[in-house]
Each structure stands twice: as C-alpha cells, then as structure tokens.
Scaffold this motif. Structure first.
Motif, PDB file in Angstrom:
ATOM      1  N   VAL A  42       0.869  -1.173   0.000  1.00  0.00           N
ATOM      2  CA  VAL A  42       0.000   0.000   0.000  1.00  0.00           C
ATOM      3  C   VAL A  42       0.909   1.227   0.000  1.00  0.00           C
ATOM      4  N   LEU A  43       0.581   2.206  -0.837  1.00  0.00           N
ATOM      5  CA  LEU A  43       1.309   3.472  -0.888  1.00  0.00           C
ATOM      6  C   LEU A  43       0.341   4.599  -0.563  1.00  0.00           C
ATOM      7  N   ILE A  44       0.705   5.410   0.413  1.00  0.00           N
ATOM      8  CA  ILE A  44      -0.100   6.568   0.795  1.00  0.00           C
ATOM      9  C   ILE A  44       0.830   7.774   0.861  1.00  0.00           C
ATOM     10  N   MET A  45       0.406   8.880   0.261  1.00  0.00           N
ATOM     11  CA  MET A  45       1.128  10.145   0.396  1.00  0.00           C
ATOM     12  C   MET A  45       0.163  11.139   1.021  1.00  0.00           C
ATOM     13  N   ASP A  46       0.580  11.740   2.136  1.00  0.00           N
ATOM     14  CA  ASP A  46      -0.284  12.727   2.758  1.00  0.00           C
ATOM     15  C   ASP A  46       0.511  13.893   3.333  1.00  0.00           C
ATOM     16  N   TRP A  60      -4.243  16.321   4.477  1.00  0.00           N
ATOM     17  CA  TRP A  60      -4.660  16.272   3.066  1.00  0.00           C
ATOM     18  C   TRP A  60      -4.037  15.014   2.471  1.00  0.00           C
ATOM     19  N   ASP A  61      -4.884  14.156   1.915  1.00  0.00           N
ATOM     20  CA  ASP A  61      -4.428  12.908   1.305  1.00  0.00           C
ATOM     21  C   ASP A  61      -4.189  13.134  -0.182  1.00  0.00           C
ATOM     22  N   HIS A  62      -2.946  12.931  -0.615  1.00  0.00           N
ATOM     23  CA  HIS A  62      -2.550  13.233  -1.990  1.00  0.00           C
ATOM     24  C   HIS A  62      -2.554  12.029  -2.924  1.00  0.00           C
ATOM     25  N   TRP A  63      -2.291  10.833  -2.387  1.00  0.00           N
ATOM     26  CA  TRP A  63      -2.094   9.677  -3.273  1.00  0.00           C
ATOM     27  C   TRP A  63      -2.343   8.421  -2.467  1.00  0.00           C
ATOM     28  N   ILE A  64      -3.223   7.558  -2.949  1.00  0.00           N
ATOM     29  CA  ILE A  64      -3.538   6.309  -2.260  1.00  0.00           C
ATOM     30  C   ILE A  64      -3.621   5.202  -3.308  1.00  0.00           C
ATOM     31  N   VAL A  65      -2.750   4.205  -3.179  1.00  0.00           N
ATOM     32  CA  VAL A  65      -2.782   3.050  -4.078  1.00  0.00           C
ATOM     33  C   VAL A  65      -2.610   1.807  -3.209  1.00  0.00           C
ATOM     34  N   PHE A  66      -3.471   0.819  -3.398  1.00  0.00           N
ATOM     35  CA  PHE A  66      -3.372  -0.412  -2.615  1.00  0.00           C
ATOM     36  C   PHE A  66      -3.422  -1.633  -3.539  1.00  0.00           C
ATOM     37  N   ASN A  67      -3.146  -2.784  -2.963  1.00  0.00           N
ATOM     38  CA  ASN A  67      -3.029  -4.044  -3.720  1.00  0.00           C
ATOM     39  C   ASN A  67      -1.967  -3.942  -4.817  1.00  0.00           C
ATOM     40  N   ILE A  68      -0.876  -3.274  -4.478  1.00  0.00           N
ATOM     41  CA  ILE A  68       0.288  -3.188  -5.360  1.00  0.00           C
ATOM     42  C   ILE A  68       1.034  -4.519  -5.254  1.00  0.00           C
ATOM     43  N   PRO A  69       1.499  -5.083  -6.377  1.00  0.00           N
ATOM     44  CA  PRO A  69       2.253  -6.341  -6.303  1.00  0.00           C
ATOM     45  C   PRO A  69       3.485  -6.189  -5.399  1.00  0.00           C
ATOM     46  N   HIS A 105       5.246  22.782   3.870  1.00  0.00           N
ATOM     47  CA  HIS A 105       4.556  21.622   4.424  1.00  0.00           C
ATOM     48  C   HIS A 105       5.445  20.391   4.270  1.00  0.00           C
ATOM     49  N   ARG A 106       5.139  19.384   5.074  1.00  0.00           N
ATOM     50  CA  ARG A 106       5.816  18.089   4.983  1.00  0.00           C
ATOM     51  C   ARG A 106       4.901  17.122   4.242  1.00  0.00           C
ATOM     52  N   TYR A 107       5.496  16.331   3.360  1.00  0.00           N
ATOM     53  CA  TYR A 107       4.747  15.352   2.576  1.00  0.00           C
ATOM     54  C   TYR A 107       5.339  13.981   2.862  1.00  0.00           C
ATOM     55  N   PHE A 108       4.490  13.099   3.366  1.00  0.00           N
ATOM     56  CA  PHE A 108       4.926  11.768   3.773  1.00  0.00           C
ATOM     57  C   PHE A 108       4.489  10.736   2.743  1.00  0.00           C
ATOM     58  N   PHE A 109       5.468  10.045   2.170  1.00  0.00           N
ATOM     59  CA  PHE A 109       5.218   8.905   1.305  1.00  0.00           C
ATOM     60  C   PHE A 109       5.365   7.688   2.212  1.00  0.00           C
ATOM     61  N   LYS A 110       4.287   6.931   2.392  1.00  0.00           N
ATOM     62  CA  LYS A 110       4.287   5.793   3.314  1.00  0.00           C
ATOM     63  C   LYS A 110       4.030   4.517   2.530  1.00  0.00           C
ATOM     64  N   LEU A 111       4.865   3.533   2.768  1.00  0.00           N
ATOM     65  CA  LEU A 111       4.737   2.250   2.090  1.00  0.00           C
ATOM     66  C   LEU A 111       4.525   1.170   3.140  1.00  0.00           C
ATOM     67  N   TYR A 112       3.544   0.328   2.912  1.00  0.00           N
ATOM     68  CA  TYR A 112       3.222  -0.757   3.843  1.00  0.00           C
ATOM     69  C   TYR A 112       3.249  -2.085   3.099  1.00  0.00           C
ATOM     70  N   GLY A 145       9.345  14.454   2.386  1.00  0.00           N
ATOM     71  CA  GLY A 145       9.937  15.567   1.675  1.00  0.00           C
ATOM     72  C   GLY A 145       9.173  16.839   2.022  1.00  0.00           C
ATOM     73  N   ARG A 146       9.832  17.981   1.814  1.00  0.00           N
ATOM     74  CA  ARG A 146       9.236  19.270   2.162  1.00  0.00           C
ATOM     75  C   ARG A 146       9.042  20.112   0.908  1.00  0.00           C
TER      76      ARG A 146
END
Length: 152
Positions: A42-46, A60-69, A105-112, A145-146
């Motif tokens: 799962v990738l989330i950027m907020d 603010w949620d910028h990018w949400i993608v799930f069920n990534i191989p 602002h701070r932008y967090f790219f989170k990978l699970y 990233g900022r």
C-alpha cells in the motif's frame, strides 16, 4: 523495508517538477527490503500540515494506491504503480502533488507491506484503507519531503 527517491533526499526539498507549480507528476520511488511473506503493498502520500481553518483534521491525502504487487521494485517518474487507486482529499484518483496554501509543508510517502490483499473497491478513502490494513502490516517505510510554494 526502504522507500527512497532519486529526486530528493529524506527530509529534503521536493523539486517543483513534482508539485502543482510544476508538472504535477509523481517523483520516482525505489522500493527495497519487502518481506518475502508480503502479499501486497500500500502506498499513501499525505500532508499533515494543512491549516485547521481549511481542514479540521489538518490532513490532506494526496495519493492512495493499494493491492500493489509485492515484487514492485520501483515506481517510475510520472507513472502510476499497478494496483487499485483510492481517492484523495481533492477527489483525485491519481497522484496529486504538493500545493501548500500558506507555508512549507511536509509530505509523507508511506509504504506498507501486508500479509493480504485488501478487499476494498477503487475509490476507497485513506481511512478505509488504513482500517482494512490493521493487523496485516508486516513492514513499513516512510520517505518525507518538504515543499514551500514560490511567493508571488
């Protein structure tokens, strides 16, 4: 697990190209160290720095993608990863770059890495994705990233 970008360093400044002031395309991302038992990513950027007068939760949620191989090793610049797209705060289904209204602002790219695939429809919100992930996270990584818009 690691999530890195050749476009900016951890805690560094996100180049204008990847923002609303530039081409608004996603930066390249490299993924390493995914657990062998992972079934999906799962990738989330907020952005947690939104003024409370604009959004009470400050998020603010910028990018949400799930069920990534789980064998995905990189996301190319300007290319959406394979998977199911959630919906961002602005109604977007694809990447929506930094566009702070007031200051840096701070932008967090989170990978699970998960031990399952998420049984959610396209357009699921971050809240629904996070609730479905609960109890299934094998590993996680974060890249922050900022960005501050040029003042006119």
């Amino acid at each position: 697990m690691q999530l890195t970008s050749s476009a900016f360093s951890p805690n560094g400044v996100i180049p204008v190209r990847y923002t609303c002031d530039g081409d608004n395309v996603n930066p390249p991302l490299a993924i390493a160290g995914v657990p062998a038992a992972a079934v999906s990513l799962v990738l989330i950027m907020d952005d947690p720095d939104v003024p409370k007068k604009l959004r009470a939760d400050g998020m603010w949620d910028h990018w949400i993608v799930f069920n990534i191989p789980p064998d995905l090793a990189k996301i190319e610049e300007g290319a959406e990863p394979p998977g199911v797209r959630g919906i961002g705060t602005g109604g977007n289904h694809d990447y929506h770059g930094p566009c702070p209204p007031d200051r840096e602002h701070r932008y967090f790219f989170k990978l699970y890495a998960l031990d399952c695939r998420l049984d959610l429809p396209a357009g699921a919100t971050k809240t629904r994705v996070e609730a479905a992930m609960a109890g299934h996270i094998l590993a996680q990584a974060e890249l922050m990233g900022r960005y501050d818009r040029p003042r006119r």
